[in-house]
Design a protein around this motif. Structure first.
Motif, PDB file in Angstrom:
ATOM      1  N   GLU A  39       0.826  -1.214   0.000  1.00  0.00           N
ATOM      2  CA  GLU A  39       0.000   0.000   0.000  1.00  0.00           C
ATOM      3  C   GLU A  39       0.856   1.258   0.000  1.00  0.00           C
ATOM      4  O   GLU A  39       0.621   2.190  -0.783  1.00  0.00           O
ATOM      5  N   GLU A  40       1.880   1.312   0.872  1.00  0.00           N
ATOM      6  CA  GLU A  40       2.747   2.484   0.914  1.00  0.00           C
ATOM      7  C   GLU A  40       3.567   2.604  -0.357  1.00  0.00           C
ATOM      8  O   GLU A  40       3.688   3.691  -0.954  1.00  0.00           O
ATOM      9  N   MET A  41       4.132   1.497  -0.800  1.00  0.00           N
ATOM     10  CA  MET A  41       5.010   1.497  -1.960  1.00  0.00           C
ATOM     11  C   MET A  41       4.274   1.965  -3.211  1.00  0.00           C
ATOM     12  O   MET A  41       4.760   2.835  -3.956  1.00  0.00           O
ATOM     13  N   PHE A  42       3.088   1.407  -3.453  1.00  0.00           N
ATOM     14  CA  PHE A  42       2.356   1.751  -4.668  1.00  0.00           C
ATOM     15  C   PHE A  42       1.833   3.184  -4.615  1.00  0.00           C
ATOM     16  O   PHE A  42       1.849   3.897  -5.625  1.00  0.00           O
ATOM     17  N   PHE A  43       1.374   3.612  -3.451  1.00  0.00           N
ATOM     18  CA  PHE A  43       0.866   4.973  -3.309  1.00  0.00           C
ATOM     19  C   PHE A  43       1.976   5.982  -3.607  1.00  0.00           C
ATOM     20  O   PHE A  43       1.784   6.928  -4.391  1.00  0.00           O
ATOM     21  N   ARG A  44       3.142   5.788  -2.996  1.00  0.00           N
ATOM     22  CA  ARG A  44       4.243   6.727  -3.186  1.00  0.00           C
ATOM     23  C   ARG A  44       4.797   6.688  -4.612  1.00  0.00           C
ATOM     24  O   ARG A  44       5.172   7.729  -5.177  1.00  0.00           O
ATOM     25  N   ALA A  45       4.826   5.508  -5.216  1.00  0.00           N
ATOM     26  CA  ALA A  45       5.337   5.400  -6.583  1.00  0.00           C
ATOM     27  C   ALA A  45       4.425   6.122  -7.565  1.00  0.00           C
ATOM     28  O   ALA A  45       4.895   6.848  -8.454  1.00  0.00           O
ATOM     29  N   MET A  46       3.117   5.957  -7.418  1.00  0.00           N
ATOM     30  CA  MET A  46       2.191   6.521  -8.388  1.00  0.00           C
ATOM     31  C   MET A  46       1.812   7.972  -8.098  1.00  0.00           C
ATOM     32  O   MET A  46       1.518   8.728  -9.015  1.00  0.00           O
ATOM     33  N   SER A  60      -2.253  -0.903 -11.606  1.00  0.00           N
ATOM     34  CA  SER A  60      -1.984   0.542 -11.605  1.00  0.00           C
ATOM     35  C   SER A  60      -1.038   0.918 -12.733  1.00  0.00           C
ATOM     36  O   SER A  60      -1.213   1.945 -13.405  1.00  0.00           O
ATOM     37  N   TYR A  61      -0.026   0.084 -12.938  1.00  0.00           N
ATOM     38  CA  TYR A  61       0.918   0.328 -14.034  1.00  0.00           C
ATOM     39  C   TYR A  61       0.186   0.352 -15.368  1.00  0.00           C
ATOM     40  O   TYR A  61       0.384   1.245 -16.196  1.00  0.00           O
ATOM     41  N   LEU A  62      -0.711  -0.617 -15.570  1.00  0.00           N
ATOM     42  CA  LEU A  62      -1.396  -0.717 -16.859  1.00  0.00           C
ATOM     43  C   LEU A  62      -2.395   0.420 -17.055  1.00  0.00           C
ATOM     44  O   LEU A  62      -2.577   0.904 -18.178  1.00  0.00           O
ATOM     45  N   VAL A  63      -3.053   0.864 -15.980  1.00  0.00           N
ATOM     46  CA  VAL A  63      -3.959   2.006 -16.087  1.00  0.00           C
ATOM     47  C   VAL A  63      -3.211   3.194 -16.679  1.00  0.00           C
ATOM     48  O   VAL A  63      -3.675   3.849 -17.628  1.00  0.00           O
ATOM     49  N   LYS A  64      -2.038   3.485 -16.123  1.00  0.00           N
ATOM     50  CA  LYS A  64      -1.288   4.662 -16.556  1.00  0.00           C
ATOM     51  C   LYS A  64      -0.512   4.412 -17.851  1.00  0.00           C
ATOM     52  O   LYS A  64      -0.428   5.282 -18.716  1.00  0.00           O
ATOM     53  N   HIS A  65       0.050   3.226 -18.001  1.00  0.00           N
ATOM     54  CA  HIS A  65       0.834   2.918 -19.197  1.00  0.00           C
ATOM     55  C   HIS A  65      -0.035   2.935 -20.441  1.00  0.00           C
ATOM     56  O   HIS A  65       0.415   3.361 -21.514  1.00  0.00           O
ATOM     57  N   SER A  66      -1.284   2.492 -20.318  1.00  0.00           N
ATOM     58  CA  SER A  66      -2.173   2.468 -21.477  1.00  0.00           C
ATOM     59  C   SER A  66      -2.518   3.870 -21.964  1.00  0.00           C
ATOM     60  O   SER A  66      -2.919   4.056 -23.110  1.00  0.00           O
ATOM     61  N   ILE A 141     -10.298  -1.435   4.230  1.00  0.00           N
ATOM     62  CA  ILE A 141     -10.507  -2.730   4.876  1.00  0.00           C
ATOM     63  C   ILE A 141     -10.576  -2.551   6.390  1.00  0.00           C
ATOM     64  O   ILE A 141     -11.494  -3.041   7.042  1.00  0.00           O
ATOM     65  N   ASP A 142      -9.608  -1.841   6.943  1.00  0.00           N
ATOM     66  CA  ASP A 142      -9.544  -1.636   8.389  1.00  0.00           C
ATOM     67  C   ASP A 142      -9.660  -0.166   8.784  1.00  0.00           C
ATOM     68  O   ASP A 142      -9.855   0.140   9.953  1.00  0.00           O
ATOM     69  N   THR A 143      -9.491   0.732   7.802  1.00  0.00           N
ATOM     70  CA  THR A 143      -9.556   2.172   8.062  1.00  0.00           C
ATOM     71  C   THR A 143     -10.564   2.794   7.107  1.00  0.00           C
ATOM     72  O   THR A 143     -10.472   2.573   5.888  1.00  0.00           O
ATOM     73  N   PRO A 144     -11.522   3.574   7.581  1.00  0.00           N
ATOM     74  CA  PRO A 144     -12.519   4.177   6.684  1.00  0.00           C
ATOM     75  C   PRO A 144     -11.888   5.173   5.713  1.00  0.00           C
ATOM     76  O   PRO A 144     -10.822   5.744   5.973  1.00  0.00           O
ATOM     77  N   GLY A 145     -12.561   5.346   4.577  1.00  0.00           N
ATOM     78  CA  GLY A 145     -12.232   6.453   3.692  1.00  0.00           C
ATOM     79  C   GLY A 145     -11.099   6.238   2.721  1.00  0.00           C
ATOM     80  O   GLY A 145     -10.480   7.198   2.276  1.00  0.00           O
ATOM     81  N   ARG A 146     -10.797   5.006   2.335  1.00  0.00           N
ATOM     82  CA  ARG A 146      -9.701   4.772   1.387  1.00  0.00           C
ATOM     83  C   ARG A 146     -10.112   5.200  -0.021  1.00  0.00           C
ATOM     84  O   ARG A 146     -11.117   4.720  -0.557  1.00  0.00           O
ATOM     85  N   PRO A 147      -9.325   6.076  -0.673  1.00  0.00           N
ATOM     86  CA  PRO A 147      -9.654   6.486  -2.042  1.00  0.00           C
ATOM     87  C   PRO A 147      -8.950   5.598  -3.070  1.00  0.00           C
ATOM     88  O   PRO A 147      -8.014   4.865  -2.739  1.00  0.00           O
ATOM     89  N   GLU A 148      -9.384   5.662  -4.319  1.00  0.00           N
ATOM     90  CA  GLU A 148      -8.612   5.073  -5.408  1.00  0.00           C
ATOM     91  C   GLU A 148      -7.329   5.884  -5.559  1.00  0.00           C
ATOM     92  O   GLU A 148      -7.361   7.119  -5.560  1.00  0.00           O
ATOM     93  N   LYS A 149      -6.189   5.176  -5.684  1.00  0.00           N
ATOM     94  CA  LYS A 149      -4.925   5.908  -5.813  1.00  0.00           C
ATOM     95  C   LYS A 149      -4.769   6.532  -7.190  1.00  0.00           C
ATOM     96  O   LYS A 149      -3.967   7.447  -7.386  1.00  0.00           O
ATOM     97  N   ILE A 150      -5.546   6.032  -8.159  1.00  0.00           N
ATOM     98  CA  ILE A 150      -5.509   6.541  -9.526  1.00  0.00           C
ATOM     99  C   ILE A 150      -6.934   6.878  -9.943  1.00  0.00           C
ATOM    100  O   ILE A 150      -7.860   6.106  -9.695  1.00  0.00           O
ATOM    101  N   LYS A 151      -7.109   8.028 -10.581  1.00  0.00           N
ATOM    102  CA  LYS A 151      -8.433   8.416 -11.057  1.00  0.00           C
ATOM    103  C   LYS A 151      -8.867   7.494 -12.191  1.00  0.00           C
ATOM    104  O   LYS A 151      -8.120   7.249 -13.145  1.00  0.00           O
ATOM    105  N   LEU A 152     -10.091   6.973 -12.091  1.00  0.00           N
ATOM    106  CA  LEU A 152     -10.586   6.011 -13.071  1.00  0.00           C
ATOM    107  C   LEU A 152     -11.772   6.586 -13.840  1.00  0.00           C
ATOM    108  O   LEU A 152     -12.517   7.413 -13.326  1.00  0.00           O
ATOM    109  N   LEU A 308     -10.570  -0.489 -17.263  1.00  0.00           N
ATOM    110  CA  LEU A 308      -9.427   0.097 -16.567  1.00  0.00           C
ATOM    111  C   LEU A 308      -8.323   0.563 -17.503  1.00  0.00           C
ATOM    112  O   LEU A 308      -7.634   1.543 -17.208  1.00  0.00           O
ATOM    113  N   SER A 309      -8.118  -0.121 -18.617  1.00  0.00           N
ATOM    114  CA  SER A 309      -7.129   0.308 -19.606  1.00  0.00           C
ATOM    115  C   SER A 309      -7.774   1.237 -20.614  1.00  0.00           C
ATOM    116  O   SER A 309      -8.888   0.974 -21.080  1.00  0.00           O
ATOM    117  N   ALA A 310      -7.077   2.294 -20.977  1.00  0.00           N
ATOM    118  CA  ALA A 310      -7.604   3.229 -21.971  1.00  0.00           C
ATOM    119  C   ALA A 310      -7.738   2.566 -23.334  1.00  0.00           C
ATOM    120  O   ALA A 310      -8.568   2.964 -24.148  1.00  0.00           O
TER     121      ALA A 310
END
Length: 329
Positions: A39-46, A60-66, A141-152, A308-310
Motif C-alpha cells: 500500500e505504501e510502496m504503490f501509493f508513493r510510486a504513483m 496501476s501500471y497498466l492504467v497509466k501505461h495504457s 478494509i480496516d480504516t474508513p475512507g480509502r480512495p482510489e490511488k488513480i483516477k478512473l 481500466l485500460s484506456a
C-alpha cells in the motif's frame, strides 16, 4: 565507472532477500533498498514517484501505461503472484455459489487493485458473473475512507458506491450491509469471527489448481518498474535489473529446496514444493515474458474489458524492449 546510486523499493520476500543482503548485486548500481508494504510502496510510486526502481501494482501500471503517462517502464519481474480464489469472501448465509453474487453488493478497497481484477476475471470466465452484475462498494478494509490511488473512468454500466462515512468494508460485511468482499488482504479479525462469513470457495486450493490446469494461468500481481528517464539515459539498466532479480529468485529457490532445515516457518514445505512442481513444472514462479504469455494476455484482456485500460494493449507493449530476450550459454 562510478556506480549509479538508485533507490529501490520492494517487498520483503525470500526472492528479494539476496538483493537486500548483498549476496546479489545489480551491475553498475549502488542501491538504496527500502522494504515496504504494497500500500505504501504503490501509493508513493504513483502519487509522488519517490523511487528510481519500484515494485508496482500490475493494474496501476497498466492504467497509466495504457494512457502513456506512467513515469515507470516495467520489466517482467513478477515479485508477487497469487491465485485469487482466496480473495473472495461472502456471507455464507446468503451466497452458496458464485452465481449467487449477481445482483448483490460486494465491498472492495479499490476497484482497480490487481487482486480484484483477477477475482472479477475468474468470476466472469468460470461462472458468468460480470462486473456489471454486481454493485461494488469501495472503502478501507480496516480504516474508513480509502480512495482510489488513480483516477478512473469506468464504463457507465459498472456501479461503484462509496462506503458510508466512518465505515469500513469489513464492518459492512460483518453487519450484513454487503454480501461479499474482495481484496488482497482478508477482512478484519472481527468480521472473520462471524460464523456467517467465509471464503466463497470451500476448498479454494482445489479450485485454483483446477483453474491452472485448464488455463495455464498463474496470476501476476506485481511487476518491477524503472523510471523512464533512467532507462532512456542508461540503456543497460533494465537488463541489469532483470538479471539481478532473476538471480535473487534463484538463490531463494535453492534455499527452499534445501530441506536439511526448513527455511520458512511453516510445516509441510517439502510436500507443498513437490506439489507445486508436479502441477506447474520446475519453473513454477517464472520471470520473463515467454513463460508468462498466457497469463499476461489474460490480464490485459480483462483489464481492458473491465474499463481500466484506456486501450487494449498488446504484450509487446508492456515491458522495456531490452527484457523480452535474454542471452543463453
Amino acid at each position: 565507472m562510478t556506480k549509479l546510486q538508485l533507490s529501490v523499493a520492494m517487498g520483503d520476500y525470500d526472492r528479494t532477500r539476496a538483493l537486500f543482503d548483498g549476496r546479489v548485486q545489480i551491475d553498475g548500481v549502488d542501491p538504496i533498498y527500502m522494504l515496504l508494504n504494497p500500500e505504501e510502496m504503490f501509493f508513493r510510486a504513483m502519487r509522488s514517484m519517490d523511487f528510481d526502481i519500484a515494485e508496482l501494482s500490475f493494474s496501476s501500471y497498466l492504467v497509466k501505461h495504457s494512457k502513456g503517462d506512467c513515469p515507470y517502464i516495467a520489466i517482467p519481474v513478477f515479485l508477487s503472484r497469487a491465485f485469487r480464489h482466496t480473495s473472495i469472501y461472502v456471507r455464507k448465509d446468503r451466497i452458496k455459489k458464485p452465481e449467487d453474487l449477481k445482483g448483490k453488493r460486494v465491498g472492495l478497497p479499490e476497484y482497480q487493485l490487481t487482486a480484484n481484477v483477477w477475482a472479477r476475471a475468474i468470476l466472469q470466465d468460470d461462472f458468468g458473473v460480470w462486473p456489471e452484475d454486481v454493485t461494488w462498494v469501495r472503502g478501507g478494509i480496516d480504516t474508513p475512507g480509502r480512495p482510489e490511488k488513480i483516477k478512473l473512468q469506468l464504463p457507465a454500466n459498472v456501479k461503484v458506491e462509496v462506503a458510508p462515512e466512518g465505515k469500513t468494508i469489513s464492518e459492512l460485511l460483518d453487519q450484513g450491509d454487503i454480501d461479499g468482499f474482495i481484496g488482497p488482504r482478508p477482512p478484519s479479525r472481527s468480521a472473520l469471527a462471524n460464523p456467517n462469513i467465509g471464503w466463497l470457495f470451500d476448498d479454494p486450493t482445489a479450485v485454483a489448481k483446477d483453474y491452472y490446469r485448464r488455463t495455464g494461468v498463474f496470476p501476476i500481481m506485481h511487476v518491477v518498474g524503472i523510471r523512464k528517464e533512467l532507462a532512456a539515459q542508461h540503456p543497460w539498466l533494465p537488463g541489469a535489473v532483470f538479471k539481478a532479480f532473476t538471480q535473487s529468485k534463484a538463490a531463494a529457490l535453492a534455499l527452499l529446496s534445501d530441506t536439511s532445515a526448513t527455511k520458512v516457518t511453516l510445516p509441510f514445505v517439502e510436500e507443498q514444493l513437490k506439489a507445486a512442481r508436479e502441477t506447474m513444472g520446475d519453473d513454477y514462479w517464472s520471470y520473463g515474458v515467454a513463460p508468462a504469455l498466457k497469463t499476461l494476455e489474460t490480464f490485459v484482456r480483462h483489464h481492458h474489458s473491465q474499463g481500466l485500460s484506456a486501450r487494449l494493449m498488446s504484450v509487446d507493449e508492456l515491458f522495456h524492449p531490452a527484457t523480452y530476450e535474454t542471452y543463453s550459454i
